[in-house]
Design a protein around this motif. Structure first.
Motif, PDB file in Angstrom:
ATOM      1  N   ASN A 196     -12.837   2.465   7.173  1.00 36.71           N
ATOM      2  CA  ASN A 196     -13.876   1.712   6.997  1.00 36.71           C
ATOM      3  C   ASN A 196     -13.215   0.306   6.344  1.00 36.71           C
ATOM      4  O   ASN A 196     -12.723   0.397   5.113  1.00 36.71           O
ATOM      5  CB  ASN A 196     -14.742   2.163   6.252  1.00 36.71           C
ATOM      6  N   LEU A 197     -13.300  -0.653   7.131  1.00 41.14           N
ATOM      7  CA  LEU A 197     -13.114  -2.228   6.933  1.00 41.14           C
ATOM      8  C   LEU A 197     -14.093  -3.094   7.068  1.00 41.14           C
ATOM      9  O   LEU A 197     -13.764  -4.292   7.016  1.00 41.14           O
ATOM     10  CB  LEU A 197     -11.906  -2.515   7.763  1.00 41.14           C
ATOM     11  N   GLY A 198     -15.413  -2.356   6.873  1.00 48.40           N
ATOM     12  CA  GLY A 198     -16.483  -3.272   7.156  1.00 48.40           C
ATOM     13  C   GLY A 198     -16.837  -4.141   5.955  1.00 48.40           C
ATOM     14  O   GLY A 198     -16.143  -3.942   4.825  1.00 48.40           O
ATOM     15  N   GLY A 199     -17.164  -5.533   6.339  1.00 47.55           N
ATOM     16  CA  GLY A 199     -17.340  -6.360   5.135  1.00 47.55           C
ATOM     17  C   GLY A 199     -16.311  -7.222   4.578  1.00 47.55           C
ATOM     18  O   GLY A 199     -16.401  -7.432   3.456  1.00 47.55           O
TER      19      GLY A 199
ATOM     20  N   ILE B  78     -13.773   4.222  13.078  1.00 54.62           N
ATOM     21  CA  ILE B  78     -13.546   2.915  12.367  1.00 54.62           C
ATOM     22  C   ILE B  78     -14.698   1.973  12.337  1.00 54.62           C
ATOM     23  O   ILE B  78     -15.530   1.867  13.129  1.00 54.62           O
ATOM     24  CB  ILE B  78     -12.255   2.187  13.250  1.00 54.62           C
ATOM     25  N   ASP B  79     -14.783   1.178  11.152  1.00 58.38           N
ATOM     26  CA  ASP B  79     -16.010   0.366  11.156  1.00 58.38           C
ATOM     27  C   ASP B  79     -15.390  -0.760  10.751  1.00 58.38           C
ATOM     28  O   ASP B  79     -14.670  -1.092   9.900  1.00 58.38           O
ATOM     29  CB  ASP B  79     -16.623   0.847   9.589  1.00 58.38           C
ATOM     30  N   LEU B  80     -15.728  -1.925  11.597  1.00 53.65           N
ATOM     31  CA  LEU B  80     -15.393  -3.309  11.470  1.00 53.65           C
ATOM     32  C   LEU B  80     -16.656  -4.221  11.038  1.00 53.65           C
ATOM     33  O   LEU B  80     -16.375  -5.257  11.353  1.00 53.65           O
ATOM     34  CB  LEU B  80     -14.548  -3.740  12.638  1.00 53.65           C
ATOM     35  N   GLU B  81     -17.672  -3.548  11.140  1.00 53.91           N
ATOM     36  CA  GLU B  81     -19.114  -4.393  11.094  1.00 53.91           C
ATOM     37  C   GLU B  81     -18.794  -5.378   9.758  1.00 53.91           C
ATOM     38  O   GLU B  81     -18.516  -4.899   8.693  1.00 53.91           O
ATOM     39  CB  GLU B  81     -20.199  -3.458  10.970  1.00 53.91           C
ATOM     40  N   GLY B  82     -19.408  -6.505   9.977  1.00 56.91           N
ATOM     41  CA  GLY B  82     -19.537  -7.601   9.037  1.00 56.91           C
ATOM     42  C   GLY B  82     -18.122  -8.619   9.018  1.00 56.91           C
ATOM     43  O   GLY B  82     -18.022  -9.262   8.058  1.00 56.91           O
TER      44      GLY B  82
ATOM     45  N   PHE C  14       0.830  -1.192   0.071  1.00 58.18           N
ATOM     46  CA  PHE C  14      -0.012   0.134  -0.092  1.00 58.18           C
ATOM     47  C   PHE C  14       0.796   1.394   0.124  1.00 58.18           C
ATOM     48  O   PHE C  14       1.863   1.306   0.764  1.00 58.18           O
ATOM     49  CB  PHE C  14      -0.869   0.171   1.096  1.00 58.18           C
ATOM     50  N   PRO C  15       0.572   2.272  -1.026  1.00 54.41           N
ATOM     51  CA  PRO C  15       1.614   3.638  -0.853  1.00 54.41           C
ATOM     52  C   PRO C  15       1.414   4.174   0.371  1.00 54.41           C
ATOM     53  O   PRO C  15       0.496   4.266   1.016  1.00 54.41           O
ATOM     54  CB  PRO C  15       0.807   4.277  -2.192  1.00 54.41           C
ATOM     55  N   LEU C  16       2.700   4.830   0.460  1.00 52.77           N
ATOM     56  CA  LEU C  16       2.663   5.876   1.614  1.00 52.77           C
ATOM     57  C   LEU C  16       2.174   7.153   1.425  1.00 52.77           C
ATOM     58  O   LEU C  16       2.549   7.959   0.535  1.00 52.77           O
ATOM     59  CB  LEU C  16       4.148   5.895   2.171  1.00 52.77           C
ATOM     60  N   LEU C  17       0.880   7.320   1.657  1.00 55.08           N
ATOM     61  CA  LEU C  17       0.128   8.659   1.274  1.00 55.08           C
ATOM     62  C   LEU C  17       0.047   9.549   2.599  1.00 55.08           C
ATOM     63  O   LEU C  17      -0.798   9.099   3.624  1.00 55.08           O
ATOM     64  CB  LEU C  17      -1.351   8.326   1.008  1.00 55.08           C
ATOM     65  N   ALA C  18       0.849  10.342   2.971  1.00 55.35           N
ATOM     66  CA  ALA C  18       1.211  11.128   4.087  1.00 55.35           C
ATOM     67  C   ALA C  18      -0.134  11.939   4.479  1.00 55.35           C
ATOM     68  O   ALA C  18      -0.299  12.273   5.572  1.00 55.35           O
ATOM     69  CB  ALA C  18       2.414  11.980   4.028  1.00 55.35           C
ATOM     70  N   GLN C  19      -0.934  12.387   3.561  1.00 53.29           N
ATOM     71  CA  GLN C  19      -1.812  13.200   3.509  1.00 53.29           C
ATOM     72  C   GLN C  19      -3.142  12.680   3.866  1.00 53.29           C
ATOM     73  O   GLN C  19      -4.114  13.357   3.935  1.00 53.29           O
ATOM     74  CB  GLN C  19      -1.983  14.353   2.552  1.00 53.29           C
ATOM     75  N   LEU C  20      -3.460  11.318   3.492  1.00 54.01           N
ATOM     76  CA  LEU C  20      -4.737  10.705   3.890  1.00 54.01           C
ATOM     77  C   LEU C  20      -5.089  10.633   5.131  1.00 54.01           C
ATOM     78  O   LEU C  20      -4.748  10.377   6.011  1.00 54.01           O
ATOM     79  CB  LEU C  20      -4.212   9.021   3.346  1.00 54.01           C
ATOM     80  N   THR C  21      -6.516  11.070   5.117  1.00 52.92           N
ATOM     81  CA  THR C  21      -7.238  11.347   6.253  1.00 52.92           C
ATOM     82  C   THR C  21      -8.500  10.156   6.404  1.00 52.92           C
ATOM     83  O   THR C  21      -8.870   9.891   7.419  1.00 52.92           O
ATOM     84  CB  THR C  21      -7.641  12.684   6.567  1.00 52.92           C
ATOM     85  N   SER C  22      -9.052   9.883   5.079  1.00 50.74           N
ATOM     86  CA  SER C  22     -10.072   8.932   5.292  1.00 50.74           C
ATOM     87  C   SER C  22      -9.914   7.905   4.162  1.00 50.74           C
ATOM     88  O   SER C  22      -9.449   8.089   3.019  1.00 50.74           O
ATOM     89  CB  SER C  22     -11.157   9.672   4.738  1.00 50.74           C
ATOM     90  N   LEU C  23     -10.077   6.685   4.592  1.00 53.57           N
ATOM     91  CA  LEU C  23      -9.792   5.376   3.789  1.00 53.57           C
ATOM     92  C   LEU C  23     -10.857   4.390   3.731  1.00 53.57           C
ATOM     93  O   LEU C  23     -11.197   4.005   4.989  1.00 53.57           O
ATOM     94  CB  LEU C  23      -8.630   4.600   4.285  1.00 53.57           C
ATOM     95  N   GLU C  24     -11.649   4.194   2.780  1.00 50.07           N
ATOM     96  CA  GLU C  24     -12.742   3.250   2.698  1.00 50.07           C
ATOM     97  C   GLU C  24     -12.380   2.053   1.655  1.00 50.07           C
ATOM     98  O   GLU C  24     -12.045   2.093   0.582  1.00 50.07           O
ATOM     99  CB  GLU C  24     -13.997   3.909   1.813  1.00 50.07           C
ATOM    100  N   LEU C  25     -12.493   0.856   2.577  1.00 50.03           N
ATOM    101  CA  LEU C  25     -11.894  -0.349   1.975  1.00 50.03           C
ATOM    102  C   LEU C  25     -13.106  -1.529   2.248  1.00 50.03           C
ATOM    103  O   LEU C  25     -12.845  -2.616   2.275  1.00 50.03           O
ATOM    104  CB  LEU C  25     -10.724  -0.805   2.593  1.00 50.03           C
TER     105      LEU C  25
END
Length: 295
Positions: free
Chosen positions: A121-124, A144-148, A88-99
């Motif tokens: 968000n790592l749900g599902g 943080i979302d771990l649902e699923g 995974f790339p080093l994105l120093a400015q990243l504040t929101s990640l949806e996966l």
């Protein structure tokens, strides 16, 4: 023509190696991931993009092609077939990640360099143990979302463990620490309410200031006795100035000579020759009384 046949044969033999070399040169190909990124950028250079959404636009087991996205703050790859986070790339400015809705089983250590990440968000996915979160517990996560996932059993122990890992965490699976569900967008509404309250307070303060000014205007102005006396003196002085002076009524003073001339000029000439007989008789009697009597 019989004479030309050997020439053709020789030509095929001479150019055969060159043709084979051309066939072996690798073609410049673009991956499905790179093609999806270019399309999502909509003509904006990747190193200037701040938000990127690739939901269901690509199916890739690994996330690649984002190394030059140095300004990226939001990345969404929902249902993209991601199975590993390695590389995974080093994105120093990243504040929101949806996966969400991928096939990720672990390997969250690849996200350890996202030092500004606040929403994850790592749900599902297929994360089986909460121990996978130990590699990212230093991140300043607010949500943080771990649902699923198999590890998210909605028990009190589950919630207590996750909140204990992240001191800054406010929401887990869209619920606060008390277990109350928070609707999406409520934070924005709260911010708007706060701004509205501030505006109301400012308006109320301005109205209060206006009322105070109005009250000051309504208050009677007190005038001291000294001011009254000064005003009376000024009025008397003004009255004196308005009345004509004695000099203006009588006229300018005259010198003695001028007075005599004026008197002579204004006297009646007939009065000089007029003599009263009675006055003459009285004068004669007085003179006779003064003379001595002779015997």
């Amino acid at each position: 023509c019989p004479s030309r046949a050997p020439t053709i044969t020789v030509a095929r033999v001479l150019f055969a190696p060159a043709v084979s070399q051309l066939e072996t040169i690798p073609r410049v190909a673009i991956s499905e991931m790179e093609a999806a990124i270019l399309e999502a950028c909509e003509g904006i250079p990747l190193d200037e993009v701040e938000s990127l959404t690739l939901d269901s636009k690509v199916q890739c087991g690994q996330i690649t092609g984002l190394d030059s996205a140095v300004c990226l703050e939001e990345l969404s790859m929902v249902s993209c077939g991601v199975t590993t986070l390695d590389g995974f790339p080093l994105l120093a400015q990243l504040t929101s990640l949806e996966l969400s809705d991928n096939g990720i089983k672990g390997g969250l250590k690849a996200l350890a360099g996202l030092v500004r990440l606040t929403e994850l968000n790592l749900g599902g996915n297929k994360i089986a143990s909460l121990d996978e979160l130990n590699d990212i517990k230093h991140l300043p996560l607010l949500q943080i979302d771990l649902e699923g996932n198999p590890c998210a059993d909605e028990s009190e122990e589950y919630r207590r463990t996750v909140f204990g890992m992240f001191p800054t965490l406010l929401l887990l699976d869209r619920k606060d620490k008390e277990g109350d569900e928070v609707e999406e967008g409520s934070d924005e509404e709260e911010d708007e309410e706060i701004v509205s309250d501030d505006d109301d307070d400012d308006d109320a303060s301005d109205a209060s200031d206006d009322d105070d000014d109005a009250a000051d205007d309504d208050e009677p102005i007190e005038i001291s006795d000294d001011d009254d006396e000064d005003d009376e003196d000024e009025e008397e002085a003004s009255d004196d100035d308005d009345e004509p002076g004695l000099a203006a009524l009588v006229g300018a003073p005259l010198d003695d000579d001028d007075a005599d001339e004026g008197f002579e000029a204004t006297s009646d000439p007939e009065s000089e020759d007029f003599e009263d007989p009675e006055d003459d008789a009285e004068d004669e009697d007085a003179q006779a009384a003064k003379k001595p009597r002779t015997v």
